[in-house]
Design an enzyme around this catalytic site. Structure first.
Site, PDB file in Angstrom:
ATOM      1  N   GLU A 188      -3.577   7.709  -4.100  1.00  0.00           N
ATOM      2  CA  GLU A 188      -4.016   7.192  -5.406  1.00  0.00           C
ATOM      3  C   GLU A 188      -5.355   7.804  -5.806  1.00  0.00           C
ATOM      4  O   GLU A 188      -6.218   8.001  -4.950  1.00  0.00           O
ATOM      5  CB  GLU A 188      -4.148   5.662  -5.336  1.00  0.00           C
ATOM      6  CG  GLU A 188      -2.829   4.954  -5.150  1.00  0.00           C
ATOM      7  CD  GLU A 188      -2.980   3.441  -5.022  1.00  0.00           C
ATOM      8  OE1 GLU A 188      -4.085   2.928  -5.292  1.00  0.00           O
ATOM      9  OE2 GLU A 188      -2.002   2.776  -4.653  1.00  0.00           O
TER      10      GLU A 188
ATOM     11  N   ARG B 159       0.860  -1.179   0.000  1.00  0.00           N
ATOM     12  CA  ARG B 159       0.000   0.000   0.000  1.00  0.00           C
ATOM     13  C   ARG B 159       0.895   1.227   0.000  1.00  0.00           C
ATOM     14  O   ARG B 159       1.997   1.218   0.563  1.00  0.00           O
ATOM     15  CB  ARG B 159      -0.923   0.022   1.228  1.00  0.00           C
ATOM     16  CG  ARG B 159      -2.013  -1.033   1.212  1.00  0.00           C
ATOM     17  CD  ARG B 159      -3.064  -0.732   0.141  1.00  0.00           C
ATOM     18  NE  ARG B 159      -4.203  -1.635   0.213  1.00  0.00           N
ATOM     19  CZ  ARG B 159      -4.305  -2.756  -0.491  1.00  0.00           C
ATOM     20  NH1 ARG B 159      -3.311  -3.122  -1.294  1.00  0.00           N
ATOM     21  NH2 ARG B 159      -5.380  -3.517  -0.393  1.00  0.00           N
TER      22      ARG B 159
ATOM     23  N   HIS C 247      -2.144   0.926  -9.815  1.00  0.00           N
ATOM     24  CA  HIS C 247      -2.288  -0.143  -8.828  1.00  0.00           C
ATOM     25  C   HIS C 247      -2.972  -1.325  -9.512  1.00  0.00           C
ATOM     26  O   HIS C 247      -4.187  -1.496  -9.441  1.00  0.00           O
ATOM     27  CB  HIS C 247      -3.121   0.394  -7.655  1.00  0.00           C
ATOM     28  CG  HIS C 247      -3.141  -0.501  -6.473  1.00  0.00           C
ATOM     29  ND1 HIS C 247      -3.554  -0.067  -5.227  1.00  0.00           N
ATOM     30  CD2 HIS C 247      -2.812  -1.803  -6.311  1.00  0.00           C
ATOM     31  CE1 HIS C 247      -3.487  -1.064  -4.357  1.00  0.00           C
ATOM     32  NE2 HIS C 247      -3.053  -2.121  -4.995  1.00  0.00           N
TER      33      HIS C 247
END
Length: 321
Positions: free
Chosen positions: A266, A237, A284
């Site tokens: 993000e 993460r 991602h």
């Protein structure tokens, strides 16, 4: 005839799996409703047959916390489509008797492949060379570095971290790790702190869950311990790494490069990283392959089936694991 049990669907499922689930359960699908999420939850809770289970995304768009569980108090099961669970308040779920399942193991192979790909790209400058060649420019890239023989430090030796370790061991790398506790069934060297791990590594791979303890686990001190020839790869993460410190370390040459598919904010990426040829950036997306998505569809359906059958979940999450 007994009606099918109701399931709250807050994740955009593919049409095929949606149709399959609709044949087994009564679906309350947020993506088929014009209501905003808050109003949709209120309507679901007021339904004559309120949902007892929910399928939730792993992006953090939906946070399963006290407020969420208050909004739909009929829920007894949360099925998350991600392996990470930083969007689920596990102690609160446990307090209320709400069981939780995740996508444990589904993504491990694909994320591990991706991590190795990012590392090779950073070490050999593949993406940087590709960009220059497409611009038809003469160029002399710095010599790339060999992967074999590198000392690899892995933060988090769970399913994904272990898969990364096996792959890099096959390349001739020397693997060590830091985890919440030492694992006695592996031969890799164990370091009790991330700082110790970094000081003994050429490459630091972040593969741990995001918790209060692991937020910014890679900070300035860890980056400095790695040294100027080192590389950071993050497939966990974004907030596991202090992104501002990482940007500074790269800009100042205190580390040699980075491979990143996750970011603190993000989908936003720090502008400074976009101009760095020693940094490989992607969305991602490491987990998302057709094979993993097919496995996920089966796992979601299986966890719902076991919950409503009153049998143990396929991938239960323990609060104090």
């Amino acid at each position: 005839m007994q009606s099918s049990p109701s399931v709250l669907v807050l994740y955009r499922l593919k049409p095929a799996i949606l149709a399959d689930l609709a044949g087994r359960f009564r679906l309350l699908d947020s993506h088929a409703s014009p209501l905003p999420l808050g109003a949709f939850l209120v309507a679901a809770a007021a339904d004559d047959d309120p949902p007892r289970a929910a399928v939730v995304p792993g992006s953090g768009v939906v946070r399963v916390d006290a407020a969420f569980l208050d909004a739909v108090p009929s829920l007894g099961c949360i099925v998350s489509v991600s392996a990470g669970l930083n969007h689920v308040d596990l102690p609160e779920c446990a307090r209320r008797g709400v069981v939780v399942a995740n996508a444990a193991g589904i993504y491990s192979a694909d994320v591990a492949d991706y991590a190795v790909g990012l590392l090779i790209d950073v070490l050999r400058g593949i993406s940087a060379g590709d960009r220059l060649l497409r611009r038809r420019r003469e160029f002399h890239l710095p010599l790339g570095s060999r992967l074999g023989g590198k000392r690899i430090g892995i933060i988090g030796l769970g399913s994904i971290g272990s898969a990364i370790a096996r792959r890099l061991e096959a390349f001739g790398c020397i693997v060590s790790y830091h985890s919440r506790r030492q694992k006695h069934d592996v031969s890799y060297g164990y370091h009790p702190t991330v700082l110790d791990l970094a000081a003994s590594s050429d490459v630091l791979v972040v593969a741990c869950a995001l918790t209060a303890e692991t937020r910014h686990v890679v900070d300035r001190a860890v980056l400095d311990a790695l040294g100027s020839a080192s590389v950071v790869v993050n497939v966990a993460r974004g907030a596991n790494v202090d992104e501002a410190e990482l940007v500074r370390a790269l800009a100042e040459g205190r580390i040699a490069g980075a491979g990143l598919e996750v970011f603190e904010d993000e989908p936003n990426v720090p502008a400074e990283l976009l101009g760095m040829d020693n940094v490989v950036l992607t969305h991602h997306q490491a987990a998302f392959t057709p094979e993993a998505m097919a496995d996920l569809d089966r796992l979601v359906a299986g966890n719902l089936e076991t919950f409503f059958a009153g049998t143990p979940l396929l991938t239960p999450v323990l609060v104090f694991d």
